[in-house]
Design an enzyme around this catalytic site. Structure first.
Site, PDB file in Angstrom:
ATOM      1  N   ASP A 132       0.876  -1.071  -0.015  1.00  0.00           N
ATOM      2  CA  ASP A 132      -0.060   0.239   0.041  1.00  0.00           C
ATOM      3  C   ASP A 132       0.733   1.283  -0.005  1.00  0.00           C
ATOM      4  OD1 ASP A 132      -2.051  -1.859   0.315  1.00  0.00           O
ATOM      5  OD2 ASP A 132      -2.942  -0.548   1.362  1.00  0.00           O
ATOM      6  N   CYS A 157       1.265  -8.750   4.522  1.00  0.00           N
ATOM      7  CA  CYS A 157       0.747  -7.222   4.318  1.00  0.00           C
ATOM      8  C   CYS A 157      -0.857  -7.215   4.406  1.00  0.00           C
ATOM      9  CB  CYS A 157       1.438  -6.555   3.330  1.00  0.00           C
ATOM     10  SG  CYS A 157       3.118  -6.118   3.538  1.00  0.00           S
ATOM     11  N   ASP A 158      -1.090  -5.707   4.027  1.00  0.00           N
ATOM     12  CA  ASP A 158      -2.374  -5.466   4.276  1.00  0.00           C
ATOM     13  C   ASP A 158      -3.830  -6.323   3.780  1.00  0.00           C
ATOM     14  OD1 ASP A 158      -0.499  -3.466   5.136  1.00  0.00           O
ATOM     15  OD2 ASP A 158      -1.899  -1.862   4.780  1.00  0.00           O
ATOM     16  N   LYS A 159      -3.600  -6.494   2.451  1.00  0.00           N
ATOM     17  CA  LYS A 159      -4.837  -7.028   1.717  1.00  0.00           C
ATOM     18  C   LYS A 159      -4.492  -8.414   1.577  1.00  0.00           C
ATOM     19  CE  LYS A 159      -6.186  -2.935   1.550  1.00  0.00           C
ATOM     20  NZ  LYS A 159      -4.909  -2.159   2.054  1.00  0.00           N
ATOM     21  N   CYS A 218       5.912  -3.079   8.130  1.00  0.00           N
ATOM     22  CA  CYS A 218       6.025  -1.747   8.868  1.00  0.00           C
ATOM     23  C   CYS A 218       6.167  -2.147  10.629  1.00  0.00           C
ATOM     24  CB  CYS A 218       5.316  -0.832   8.274  1.00  0.00           C
ATOM     25  SG  CYS A 218       5.433  -0.309   6.531  1.00  0.00           S
ATOM     26  N   GLU A 249      -6.999   4.726   0.438  1.00  0.00           N
ATOM     27  CA  GLU A 249      -6.658   4.917   1.795  1.00  0.00           C
ATOM     28  C   GLU A 249      -6.326   6.244   1.516  1.00  0.00           C
ATOM     29  OE1 GLU A 249      -4.042   2.197   3.429  1.00  0.00           O
ATOM     30  OE2 GLU A 249      -2.252   3.526   3.077  1.00  0.00           O
ATOM     31  N   SER A 261      -5.245   4.413   6.708  1.00  0.00           N
ATOM     32  CA  SER A 261      -4.220   3.358   6.820  1.00  0.00           C
ATOM     33  C   SER A 261      -4.376   3.063   8.573  1.00  0.00           C
ATOM     34  CB  SER A 261      -2.895   3.574   6.530  1.00  0.00           C
ATOM     35  OG  SER A 261      -1.902   3.059   7.296  1.00  0.00           O
TER      36      SER A 261
END
Length: 545
Positions: A75, A115-117, A187, A435, A461
């Site tokens: 992202d 990660c995110d998705k 992160c 985002e 985020s």
């Protein structure tokens, strides 16, 4: 669980042997490894090496390990135009894992993601397949030390605003940019990546303590080996996904995310996962649980502690121990232990992860707001808001896209007290529900997060802090009240009362909406256009229908 492995047809056996499998391999249970390795994403760049330990563990356990891959968008790299693809990629990931597993008839799955998705996409696929599965997350980056401060990726975004406002020098900014992201892994902040990793553990789908340790460490390699071994056992004995992920385990994951002020995106992803699993879960459930869940931890970017600090303090198991009576302790895990059993063996709560009898706040770090501007709800992160902005009324400054608000921020023309309204960024209107973490971080860097709020039908985020309200539903593109806002209209954000209101009469809102002509956006042909035509709204998880 009793399951007979799918018989391999002679033609398939010949093709498998051409791929390098032996006759002995073809007689074993088959563990599929969904690996989201890519060198285009720092969170996943090391998974090519880590997967070898998973394979070794599976083979040691007596299974044949078969690796395949998925896409994995970062992202942070995909900011701006690229962000249109980020949330839709979750649907593509879920479909690719599901289709591969259905085609090959795997006996169990290992889900490797960071990660995110990617984590929620893989979990959605696992829910549809209902196979035995275990998740191995990739771990976190090593935090950086610069000028006596501990810095992570979110500090880079805030530094952009600080540099624009002249609060730091070009040399200082260059050092932050060059050092804050300390190598492969997620992160090291409580963004969506780490929130989802922690939730996978709270769901019972990952080994205890595996969520957020360092990506490049002996501990992570040992976890990978153990994950492979356990996967081989799951292929024979289970349990299936549906025997682990129940309504009670979903509530456990919600409690953990709420208690530590996790990412607002967790709401979207849990709603989507519940839908894939056929489990009842509504946006109002988050609001109900947030009122009875204390905030027991605060981490980057809302505080100075990183995810490495969280891990050293006991991680998810210690949070579950701290939550005590609020957890469903009898919930199962893939390793055979109960959630209560894992919590009982976890390190005790302390200064960083508090007990529920000594919380940072009596209510959780996420909240759902309703009102005339968000009849079907919106999401905010109180853990990242200074007390003076938990209640705020200010004049609206309206933007029709992320680019418009970013351009205004770059010019520095934002008045204290304003409420920035960014619309047509929802699942359909964006498309893709981008985002707005970069504009939000710029507000912090410019020193405006204690006087300026932001409201959007897009997302923020997990790295966002400040009075930022996202997921406004209905979105502007479907005729939600946010489409009726004009410059100067007063907007009230009242987090304690869970309200988000446009200070106009209902009649005036309806009158304006009847005259609205949405801006024409050119949606490129292909998956994004298909997504825009078939995606649900944020309160339903923004899933393809």
């Amino acid at each position: 669980m009793k399951k007979t492995s799918r018989t391999i047809h002679p033609y398939a056996r010949a093709l498998y042997r051409a791929a390098g499998l032996s006759v002995s391999d073809l007689s074993r249970r088959r563990v599929g490894i969904a690996n989201s390795f890519t060198d285009a994403n720092p969170g996943h760049a090391h998974l090519r090496r880590l997967v070898e330990y998973v394979k070794a563990g599976a083979k040691e356990g007596g299974a044949a390990a078969l690796e395949f891959n998925t896409i994995a968008i970062c992202d942070g790299i995909a900011q701006g135009e690229g962000m249109h693809a980020a949330l839709p990629s979750r649907e593509a990931i879920a479909a690719s894992v599901e289709m591969m597993a259905r085609a090959y008839g795997f006996d169990a799955l290992v889900l490797m993601a960071t990660c995110d998705k990617i984590i929620p996409g893989m979990l959605m696929a696992a829910a549809r397949l209902d196979l035995p599965c275990i998740m191995l997350t990739g771990g976190t980056m090593k935090p950086a030390r610069i000028g006596g401060r501990t810095l992570v990726a979110s500090d880079v975004k805030e530094a952009i605003g600080a540099r624009r406002a002249g609060r730091i020098s070009a040399r200082e900014f260059e050092e932050i940019e060059g050092k804050a992201c300390g190598g492969p892994g997620a992160c090291s902040m409580l963004g969506t990546a780490c929130t989802m990793a922690i939730m996978a553990e709270a769901l019972g789908l990952a080994l205890p303590g595996s969520a957020v340790g360092l990506a490049e460490s002996r501990e992570r390699r040992e976890l990978a080996l153990k994950t492979g071994k356990l996967a081989s056992r799951l292929a024979t004995r289970g349990p299936r996904f549906s025997e682990v992920v129940t309504r009670r385990s979903l509530e456990n994951a919600m409690r953990v995310a709420l208690a530590i002020g996790g990412s607002m995106n967790a709401v979207l992803h849990l709603l989507a996962l519940a839908r894939s699993a056929g489990l009842p879960l509504k946006l109002r459930d988050f609001d109900r649980m947030s009122r009875s869940t204390p905030l027991i931890g605060r981490f980057k970017p809302s505080a100075e502690a990183t995810m490495l600090d969280f891990h050293k303090a006991g991680g998810a198991p210690t949070v579950m121990r701290a939550l005590g009576r609020l957890m469903h302790k009898d919930a199962r895990t893939v390793g055979g232990q109960s959630i209560g059993g894992i919590a009982a063996r976890a390190p005790k709560p302390g200064k960083l992860i508090r007990s529920i009898d000594d919380p940072l706040s009596s209510e959780a770090g996420l909240a759902v707001l309703y009102g005339s501007l968000a009849p079907r709800g919106s999401v905010v992160k109180p853990a990242g808001i200074v007390p003076g902005m938990l209640k705020h009324t200010g004049p609206a400054v309206v933007f029709e896209s992320e680019e418009e608000v970013a351009e205004r921020l770059e010019r520095g023309k934002i008045n204290p007290g304003s409420v920035l309204v960014v619309r047509y960024e929802g699942p359909r209107g964006g498309p893709g529900m981008r985002e707005l973490s970069l504009p939000a971080a710029m507000l912090v860097g410019m020193g405006l997060s204690e006087s300026v709020a932001m409201v959007t039908d897009g997302r923020f985020s997990g790295a966002t802090r400040g009075p930022c309200v996202g997921h406004v539903c209905p979105e502007a593109a479907t005729g939600g009240p946010i489409a009726a806002v004009r410059n100067g209209d007063l907007i009230t954000i009242d987090v304690p009362r869970r309200r988000l209101d446009l200070r106009l009469s209902n009649a005036e809102i309806k009158r304006r909406l009847a005259r609205i002509k949405p801006p024409k956006k050119i949606v490129p042909p292909g998956f994004l256009r298909f997504y825009a035509e078939h995606v649900s709204e944020a309160d339903q998880g923004a899933v393809m229908e």
